[in-house]
Write a protein that holds these residues in place. Structure first.
Motif, short mmCIF file in Angstrom:
data_model
loop_
_atom_site.label_atom_id
_atom_site.label_comp_id
_atom_site.label_asym_id
_atom_site.label_seq_id
_atom_site.Cartn_x
_atom_site.Cartn_y
_atom_site.Cartn_z
N PHE B 88 16.12 -75.86 -30.37
CA PHE B 88 14.93 -75.09 -30.75
C PHE B 88 13.72 -75.90 -30.26
O PHE B 88 13.30 -76.85 -30.89
N SER B 89 13.19 -75.50 -29.10
CA SER B 89 12.26 -76.38 -28.40
C SER B 89 10.91 -76.50 -29.09
O SER B 89 10.24 -77.51 -28.94
N ARG B 90 10.52 -75.49 -29.88
CA ARG B 90 9.23 -75.57 -30.57
C ARG B 90 9.38 -76.19 -31.96
O ARG B 90 8.44 -76.18 -32.76
N MET B 91 10.58 -76.72 -32.25
CA MET B 91 10.78 -77.40 -33.52
C MET B 91 11.05 -78.88 -33.24
O MET B 91 11.49 -79.24 -32.16
N THR B 92 10.80 -79.72 -34.26
CA THR B 92 11.00 -81.15 -34.03
C THR B 92 12.50 -81.46 -34.00
O THR B 92 13.33 -80.65 -34.39
N VAL B 93 12.79 -82.68 -33.56
CA VAL B 93 14.18 -83.15 -33.52
C VAL B 93 14.79 -83.08 -34.92
O VAL B 93 15.89 -82.56 -35.11
N GLY B 133 11.48 -79.59 -27.32
CA GLY B 133 11.17 -79.16 -25.96
C GLY B 133 10.63 -80.27 -25.08
O GLY B 133 10.64 -80.16 -23.85
N THR B 134 10.15 -81.36 -25.70
CA THR B 134 9.58 -82.45 -24.91
C THR B 134 10.63 -83.52 -24.57
O THR B 134 10.31 -84.49 -23.91
N LEU B 135 11.87 -83.33 -25.02
CA LEU B 135 12.91 -84.31 -24.73
C LEU B 135 13.44 -84.15 -23.30
O LEU B 135 13.35 -83.07 -22.72
N SER B 136 14.02 -85.21 -22.77
CA SER B 136 14.67 -85.12 -21.46
C SER B 136 15.99 -84.37 -21.62
O SER B 136 16.46 -84.15 -22.73
N GLY B 137 16.59 -83.98 -20.48
CA GLY B 137 17.83 -83.23 -20.52
C GLY B 137 18.94 -83.95 -21.29
O GLY B 137 19.64 -83.35 -22.10
#
Lengths: 303, 234
Positions: B88-93, B133-137
């Motif tokens: 869920f890219s707009r949510m935090t880890v 969403g800000t993490l690398s692949g």
């Protein structure tokens, strides 16, 4: 009245109507934020809530209770209406069709509710008894102040709910990725139903404050209110909770100022009757200049 | 035990899965290899209920998965790490991990699982407050895996975990899969990277245009001439 007093008066008038738009826009944006559906029937939920108040306020008064307690009945009626509309109309369409079919279904539900109300209650406006008896605050009506306070409270409560509660987080998860949400064990349909119940329940609060300020209910009242609140939500950034609040107040003020000043400014060429056109032209300008809205980030999401 | 018998799946007029049967026994790593479009992902989606089967049988420990709602499958101890991570890219880890534990009622258990996941993936702990969403692949793959582990699964369906990752990260991810396996988690692994997949698997199935072309011991398949030519590029 000198120019400055007139101007301040117009701003106050703008806040009066804008605070109602803001409350409605919060419900709009809540539903859009989660299921990406512009629920065009949302304005008509306001009408449903207003009728609920029309019928329950006298009961409260007769029972010797504060009339505003009727809002709980209205919340129940609106939330039920919202959930029914979702279950009977939107959900089947979402399963089979695409976003466009859902949007058209929403417009159909708006027309359906307006006509149903006309059949049940007639087309004549009905007067609702006074709900609040509030003192003025610095020349601003108590109702307006209360509407703004309620708007801010609802805005903060919604933001916190969506940010921190498990259900609120599930709503955001569903809005991003339904399949991944299912894999997490999230009941997507139930999450959407809760979203509708909350969004529609909020409509009842907007109904309360509208009726408190304008004392009137008609079957068509939700149509224009809903459209203006939609413009407000888009202006602030649809799906963004504080954006709805901001957009509502801006739209109210623009409407009020254009009513007061457009005729003198254009030498009578454009009259105050055009104020609605000016409000809607804001929508066009926003879509052209910053489609994501004032508080929105440009993500290329199509409305 | 996960068991699939004579599975058929259609997408409209397209017959995507044509009578696939396979089994995954407890404690195994089974890989499903094959070219792009062979139907590997479709099989995983059908197990999870995201795609409906036309005919056939899918059971997990005797429970019919075809009649189980997709959001109830996780209650059976089965978690799915989807292709392309689908974090869920707009949510935090941390929020992502909380969603992974959505069905956990016990907060103690949640805290314990979170600690275990953070121990396996220290990078996720460092980035707990960051939007996914800000993490690398590679980090997203770790998050997707960690998120699935939050539900205490007994079996993990992993779809293309190596996709889009550098060779070093691929090694890292496969080392993690082996660690999970050592901890007792059964794994059904879908991979295009056949060599790495076979090297860690107990058994494997080779899927070609919707049918099982070959199956057997992973080591034997790794040495099979046809597999070597078609999938290992030797």
């Amino acid at each position: 009245m000198d120019g400055l007093t007139l101007f301040i008066q117009q701003i106050i008038n703008g806040l009066r109507v804008g605070s109602v738009y803001a409350l409605i826009a919060l419900g709009y944006t809540m539903v859009y934020g989660i299921i990406r559906l512009i629920n065009f029937a949302h304005g008509d939920f306001i009408m449903v809530g207003a009728y609920a108040l029309f019928f329950t306020v006298p009961v409260m008064i007769a029972a010797g209770m504060p009339p505003w307690l009727s809002v709980f009945a209205a919340i129940l009626v609106c939330a039920t209406t919202g959930v029914l509309v979702e279950k009977l109309a939107y959900s089947p369409v979402r399963a089979k069709g695409n976003k466009m079919t859902a949007l058209i279904t929403a417009i159909a539900m708006a027309l359906f509710l307006e006509n149903l109300a006309q059949t049940l209650f007639g087309a004549n406006p009905k007067q609702v008894k006074t709900i609040f008896d509030l003192p003025q605050v610095f020349g601003v009506s108590g109702n307006t102040v209360l509407t703004i306070i309620l708007g801010v409270v609802v805005m903060i409560a919604l933001s916190l709910y969506v940010k921190y509660t498990k259900t609120g987080q599930a709503m955001r998860a569903v809005s991003e990725d339904k399949d991944a949400s299912l894999l997490m064990g999230i009941n997507v349909n139930r999450t959407i139903t809760i979203t509708f119940a909350i969004g529609s329940g909020l409509a009842a609060i907007a109904s309360l404050m509208y009726v408190a300020q304008y004392n009137q209910v008609t079957n068509m009242m939700g149509s224009m209110l809903g459209l203006k609140a939609f413009v407000a939500a888009v202006l602030g950034g649809i799906g963004i909770i504080p954006g709805a609040m901001l957009g509502g107040l801006v739209i109210g003020i623009v409407e009020s100022l254009s009513k007061a000043y457009i005729a003198p400014l254009t030498g009578g060429l454009i009259t105050s009757a055009f104020s609605d056109a000016i409000v809607f032209s804001i929508l066009i300008v926003v879509l052209l200049v910053k489609p994501a809205g004032i508080l929105g980030k440009n993500t290329g999401e199509k409305v | 035990m996960l068991s699939i018998k004579d599975l058929h799946v259609h997408y409209g007029a397209i017959h995507a899965i044509k009578g696939v049967s396979l089994e995954v026994n407890d404690g195994e790593i089974v890989s499903l290899i094959g070219a792009n479009g062979a139907g590997k992902t479709t099989i995983l989606h059908t197990i999870s209920g995201l795609v409906k089967a036309t005919t056939g049988e899918i059971t997990y420990n005797g429970v019919n998965l075809r009649t189980t709602a997709p959001n109830k499958i996780i209650d059976l101890g089965m978690a799915h790490v989807p292709e392309g991570r689908h974090v869920f890219s707009r949510m935090t880890v941390l929020e992502n991990l909380r969603m992974g534990a959505f069905t956990l009622k016990n907060t103690e258990q949640y805290k314990q699982n979170l600690e275990t996941v953070f121990k396996s993936f220290p990078r996720l702990k460092e980035r707990a407050k960051q939007l996914a969403g800000t993490l690398s692949g590679g980090e997203q793959q770790m998050l997707a895996t960690g998120r699935a582990l939050m539900a205490n699964p007994k079996i993990l369906l992993m779809d293309e975990p190596s996709m889009g990752l550098s060779p070093i990260l691929v090694k890292e991810i496969f080392r993690i899969i082996e660690t999970l396996h050592e901890k007792g988690i059964t794994i059904l692994l879908v991979e295009q990277n056949a060599k790495v997949a076979l090297s860690i698997s107990t058994r494997a199935y080779v899927l070609e245009t919707g049918s099982i072309a070959m199956s057997g011991n992973a080591q034997a398949l790794l040495e099979d001439d046809r597999v070597r030519k078609a999938y290992l590029g030797v």
